[in-house]
Design an enzyme around this catalytic site. Structure first.
Site, PDB file in Angstrom:
ATOM      1  N   HIS A 479       9.428  23.559  10.468  1.00  0.00           N
ATOM      2  CA  HIS A 479       9.274  22.117  10.325  1.00  0.00           C
ATOM      3  C   HIS A 479       8.991  21.720   8.877  1.00  0.00           C
ATOM      4  CE1 HIS A 479       7.678  22.224  14.751  1.00  0.00           C
ATOM      5  NE2 HIS A 479       8.982  22.397  14.690  1.00  0.00           N
ATOM      6  N   PRO A 480       9.788  22.162   7.902  1.00  0.00           N
ATOM      7  CA  PRO A 480       9.504  21.779   6.516  1.00  0.00           C
ATOM      8  C   PRO A 480       9.764  20.298   6.277  1.00  0.00           C
ATOM      9  CG  PRO A 480      11.606  22.914   6.631  1.00  0.00           C
ATOM     10  CD  PRO A 480      10.987  23.024   7.997  1.00  0.00           C
TER      11      PRO A 480
END
Length: 573
Positions: A479-480
């Site tokens: 989930h960058p």
């Protein structure tokens, strides 16, 4: 293909496909969509249960790894990013999670005026075609969309282990919520996923496919795959006017009359800006890149969710681990291919939860995904025999990393460092997440299924042992975000509240990189929402009317937040 178009979109991913559809729908402008990868026409992408294959395939994934993470025993962690039509929505776990309303209130506090939950909810609804309204009480339909391009379905709880988790969470005192994407995120819940009729619903499968059916698409929409954009071109007035891309062994230049939109994701968007001379002057000087515009926050504020797996052996022969042989996989694939039925139609993350680790916290800070198997998210290191696991980790780490240049050549992978576990509170929060996971699994509902704990293991109880386990075994939840953060000023952000880059003209960044703060849960749904909302801004449409229905807040916080009015509904599974 024309050398001059109205809009250039760099990246046909979760945001890029949405933008292509909405901009095409909005008028007669010429749109060029450039994608570094190729077609998403693959059985491994379309079949939900095969999610670990494209995630680990160099054909569909950029193959990024972090630099040695100093607080994680210098491990290099995998950071999958989609390089294919649909981007990461074509290789992700298909979990559909909007986030908590307070996430967006936090955005506003951090400078993203106009991005409150009430202002964002209409765009979540516009994007969505929710197929399981009959499973919700009618009062909860308010939160769900029914006519959007993105198909969303509800987990079917095909395995008894799913219901055991929901029951165990209730026994542990965490309650049940009918819809984690509606009025109340907090509690045990059946999860939503971007699948329909047994097929992955990526933005390529939904938005882009629908865009191609637009009568004007043949004339006004060009989609080029296998195009690696290496530079944005600017004139002397800092106006973006074109891009340079390579296709095969040839370099090409294409110009934009109106805007260039970078939708390449939290890793590639800041990297492309830096290669184009937009970023921290110190970094650009170091790599001998001509400075077009000084903007020191490009590539900073990198956030992610880190998670670990709490694994147990299962007493009963009901887990997915017994379906991992070549013969079993072949049968699953054949049944899916011929009938779109069986285990092939699910991502297996059919239930989960958001809980508060302690009463003093205002909204959930721990997320759970449940898997009726014991293996890594990417399908590796599977247990011999039957097992199950909880994926868990804190939602709001204060650790921040960065994305930067390694070499001037745009074909070299960027420098990625998340700085996982670098904040002093991270280990405390993670230990608590593990302890609460054990508490849930050790409820009566799991007695008929639960055997010995595999990971972390019964030996792992004191703080030092738990910390070593976290360092050795935790992985990215993929989930960058945050590397081109949204805000009011260039002093602390990269883009304004319309996603226009501070100090530049005719250029925006529209993807997860603009998030000021990471949201609770998976990021695909919020990224799609962002693209939906900014598309209206580009087209000059008035924003959709805010939806001010109150959302749930724990009773002890109600007197401090006048906007909350809980409905006091109790649910049964």
């Amino acid at each position: 293909m024309q050398n001059i178009v109205d809009y250039i979109i760099v990246g046909a991913g979760s945001a890029g496909c949405v933008l292509a559809y909405r901009l095409l729908e909005g008028g007669k402008k010429n749109i060029l969509l450039l994608e570094a990868g190729g077609s998403d026409n693959s059985i491994y992408i379309k079949m939900p249960t095969a999610l670990s294959i494209p995630m680990n395939s160099p054909k569909y994934d950029w193959g990024y790894y972090t630099e040695p993470e100093p607080y994680m025993n210098n491990r290099r962690l995998h950071c999958p990013r989609g390089r294919v039509l649909g981007g990461s929505s074509s290789i992700n776990g298909m979990a559909y999670v909007r986030g908590h309303p307070m996430d967006y209130e936090t955005w506003v506090k951090e400078g993203a005026e106009g991005w409150s939950y009430s202002e964002n909810l209409p765009y979540f609804k516009r994007a969505e075609k929710y197929h399981d309204r009959g499973s919700l009480l009618s009062k909860h339909w308010y939160w769900r969309g029914k006519n959007g391009p993105l198909h969303v379905t509800r987990g079917k709880l095909y395995n008894p282990l799913h219901r055991a988790l929901l029951k165990a969470g209730e026994e542990a005192g965490y309650g049940y919520t009918e819809d984690m994407n509606g009025y109340k995120q907090e509690g045990m819940a059946v999860m939503d996923r971007t699948t329909y009729a047994g097929i992955r619903m990526s933005t390529a499968q939904t938005y882009l496919r629908k865009a191609k059916k637009n009568p004007s698409a043949k004339k006004n929409l060009s989609i080029l795959t296998h195009c690696h954009v290496t530079k944005i071109l600017f004139d002397e007035n800092k106006r973006a006017y074109g891009v340079v891309y390579t296709r095969g062994n040839q370099e090409h230049v294409v110009r934009a009359k109106h805007e260039i939109i970078i939708a390449s994701g939290a890793i590639n968007s800041p990297y492309l800006l830096q290669l184009s001379g937009v970023g921290d002057p110190t970094i650009l000087h170091k790599h001998n890149i001509k400075i077009i515009h000084s903007l020191r926050h490009v590539g900073r504020n990198l956030m992610d969710h880190l998670e670990t797996y709490i694994q147990y052996r299962c007493k009963k022969p009901i887990s997915l681990n017994r379906h991992l042989s070549f013969f079993s996989k072949a049968l699953i694939g054949i049944k899916w291919f011929l009938f779109k039925s069986g285990l092939g139609i699910t991502n297996h993350f059919e239930c989960g939860a958001f809980i508060r680790s302690r009463r003093a916290i205002q909204w959930p800070d721990i997320q759970y995904h449940f898997l009726p198997a014991a293996m890594r998210y990417d399908g590796k290191s599977a247990l011999r025999g039957d097992g199950f696991q909880l994926h868990t980790g804190p939602m709001r780490s204060k650790s921040r990393g960065r994305v930067g240049l390694q070499y001037k050549n745009g074909h070299i992978h960027p420098h990625i460092l998340f700085n996982y576990m670098s904040h002093e509170e991270d280990f405390l929060d993670f230990r608590r997440a593990i302890q609460l996971s054990r508490e849930i699994i050790n409820q009566k509902a799991f007695d008929e299924f639960r055997a010995e704990e595999i990971s972390p293991g019964i030996h792992c109880h004191n703080d030092a042992d738990l910390d070593n386990f976290i360092k050795d075994k935790s992985e990215s939840a993929y989930h960058p975000c945050g590397t081109c953060r949204m805000g009011q000023s260039a002093s602390n952000s990269v883009v304004d509240t319309q996603c226009r880059i501070h100090g530049l003209k005719n250029i925006r960044v529209i993807d997860a990189s603009v998030m000021p703060h990471i949201t609770n849960g998976n990021l695909n749904a919020p990224t799609i929402m962002i693209a939906e909302k900014v598309a209206d801004m580009i087209l000059g449409h008035p924003p959709l009317e805010p939806m001010t229905e109150p959302w749930y807040i724990p009773p002890q916080w109600q007197t401090q937040q006048r906007i909350y009015q809980p409905h006091n509904i109790s649910y049964n599974i």
